[in-house]
Design an enzyme around this catalytic site. Structure first.
Site, PDB file in Angstrom:
ATOM      1  N   GLY A 134       0.826  -1.200   0.000  1.00  0.00           N
ATOM      2  CA  GLY A 134       0.000   0.000   0.000  1.00  0.00           C
ATOM      3  C   GLY A 134       0.862   1.252   0.000  1.00  0.00           C
ATOM      4  O   GLY A 134       2.093   1.181  -0.041  1.00  0.00           O
ATOM      5  N   SER A 136       3.038   3.698   1.270  1.00  0.00           N
ATOM      6  CA  SER A 136       3.772   3.707   2.551  1.00  0.00           C
ATOM      7  C   SER A 136       5.244   4.013   2.349  1.00  0.00           C
ATOM      8  O   SER A 136       6.081   3.110   2.404  1.00  0.00           O
ATOM      9  CB  SER A 136       3.609   2.349   3.252  1.00  0.00           C
ATOM     10  N   ALA A 138       8.761   4.754   3.458  1.00  0.00           N
ATOM     11  CA  ALA A 138       9.433   4.439   4.717  1.00  0.00           C
ATOM     12  C   ALA A 138       9.736   5.693   5.527  1.00  0.00           C
ATOM     13  O   ALA A 138       9.623   5.699   6.754  1.00  0.00           O
ATOM     14  CB  ALA A 138      10.723   3.677   4.428  1.00  0.00           C
ATOM     15  N   LYS A 189       2.839  -0.449 -10.136  1.00  0.00           N
ATOM     16  CA  LYS A 189       2.789   1.006  -9.945  1.00  0.00           C
ATOM     17  C   LYS A 189       4.177   1.609 -10.059  1.00  0.00           C
ATOM     18  O   LYS A 189       4.327   2.793 -10.407  1.00  0.00           O
ATOM     19  CB  LYS A 189       2.133   1.348  -8.610  1.00  0.00           C
ATOM     20  N   SER A 252       9.881   8.817  -3.756  1.00  0.00           N
ATOM     21  CA  SER A 252       9.845   7.684  -4.677  1.00  0.00           C
ATOM     22  C   SER A 252      11.122   7.602  -5.501  1.00  0.00           C
ATOM     23  O   SER A 252      11.418   8.484  -6.309  1.00  0.00           O
ATOM     24  CB  SER A 252       8.629   7.806  -5.608  1.00  0.00           C
ATOM     25  N   ARG A 253      11.865   6.517  -5.324  1.00  0.00           N
ATOM     26  CA  ARG A 253      13.068   6.328  -6.128  1.00  0.00           C
ATOM     27  C   ARG A 253      12.722   6.111  -7.595  1.00  0.00           C
ATOM     28  O   ARG A 253      13.488   6.487  -8.486  1.00  0.00           O
ATOM     29  CB  ARG A 253      13.883   5.152  -5.584  1.00  0.00           C
TER      30      ARG A 253
END
Length: 335
Positions: A134, A136, A138, A189, A252-253
């Site tokens: 989901g 999330s 870190a 995604k 987001s990498r």
């Protein structure tokens, strides 16, 4: 109070370790990278993955995988490429009635298998494996930012155990029995987030990203349905929820790597610079699965050309915009 072992000392492994610790459990974190563990002990934090988030000394850090012995729950915080090898190492110590939790989001590149199947092949048949997925990041979970995710397992008692042990005032966990739908949403995604970053790197606007995310979700659902997932799953946290957070955040990498690619950097170099970019590896597997199952995935196909065939990013967008005209909503699309 339970005994919980987390395999992996990256950002998500540590933030789940913190969640379990804050809930009063005994927590151990394993990593094969002793230098990383030493740095966390020295600094009291992971300066690269979770800067500013204190890791209490009561959380035991170890490079001995036999730390799994006697625990109630084993949580894999491992990138998808390394899940099978880690599961092989851990398997001799994982015995009933332990519950295994997978937080990896990807497909096994060579076999095209979802990670739940990888675990089934490597662990005893009596070990339930729960997929935790989901929206999330870190960085936010570690800082107790309110977050909502899904625990998916065919064994709802095992999923409920994860829900009970890890839920808190800032982490709300829902249950699902649609393991494959949740896995496909979480894995694919990353592909769309890479594309969203490319669009950002090109300087395109909100209209472009909204279109990309919407049609990307359509692709994700098409492949997920073909693999046996449930349609409603893709409109939930593991589908559209995870897609939103990964496409829109600089945490987001995948998005960050996409931005570099859109700005003109070679894709392989962009991945090396950013670190673990799950969408880069998942793109190959998703494309192969789509071909195998006869599912149309034009965005994934164009990203594949950019990443692995030297395709031009602007030509890829032009190819998508010039596809044959069609209704927006159709039955499951076939090639």
């Amino acid at each position: 109070m339970a005994n919980i072992t987390i395999l992996g000392s990256g950002g998500f492994g540590l933030c789940i370790a913190l969640t379990a610790y804050r809930n009063g459990h005994n927590v151990k974190v394993w990593s094969k990278f002793s230098d990383e563990l030493d740095a966390i002990r020295r600094d009291g934090e992971h300066k690269q993955k979770l800067p500013g988030v204190h890791i209490p000394s009561e959380i035991e850090l170890t490079n001995s995988i036999d730390c799994i012995k006697g625990c109630d729950m084993v949580i894999f915080g491992i990138p998808s490429r390394f899940v099978r090898d880690t599961a092989k190492m851990a398997a001799p110590y994982i015995t009933s009635p332990m519950v295994v939790v997978n937080t990896g989001k990807g497909l096994e590149e060579d076999s095209l298998k979802p990670l739940s199947q990888v675990f089934r092949e490597e662990l005893s048949a009596d070990i339930p494996v729960v997929t935790l997925t989901g929206p999330s990041h870190a960085e936010e979970v570690g800082m107790d930012v309110p977050t909502t995710i899904v625990a998916a397992c065919e064994d709802q008692n095992a999923a409920a155990m994860v829900q009970e042990m890890l839920s808190s005032q800032t982490l709300r966990i829902y249950l699902s029995s649609d393991v494959i739908g949740c896995e496909i949403g979480g894995a694919l995604k990353n592909i769309i987030a890479l594309c969203a970053g490319v669009c950002d790197g090109l300087g395109y606007g909100d209209n472009t990203k909204a279109a990309l995310m919407t049609r990307g979700l359509h692709e994700i659902a098409n492949l997920g349905l073909a693999m046996g997932g449930k349609r409603e799953t893709f409109s939930g946290l593991s589908g559209v929820g995870d897609l939103i957070v990964t496409c829109c955040s600089m945490h987001s990498r995948n998005r960050r790597a996409g931005i570099l690619i859109g700005e003109g950097m070679d894709p392989e170099e962009a991945v090396k610079m950013v670190g673990t970019v799950e969408g880069y590896y998942c793109c190959h597997a998703a494309r192969e699965l789509a071909c195998k199952l006869g599912v149309t995935m034009p965005i994934t196909e164009q990203l594949y050309k950019i990443l692995f065939e030297g395709g031009d990013v602007k030509e890829a967008l032009s190819a998508l915009m010039s596809r044959p005209r069609k209704p927006e909503c159709e039955p499951l699309e076939k090639i």
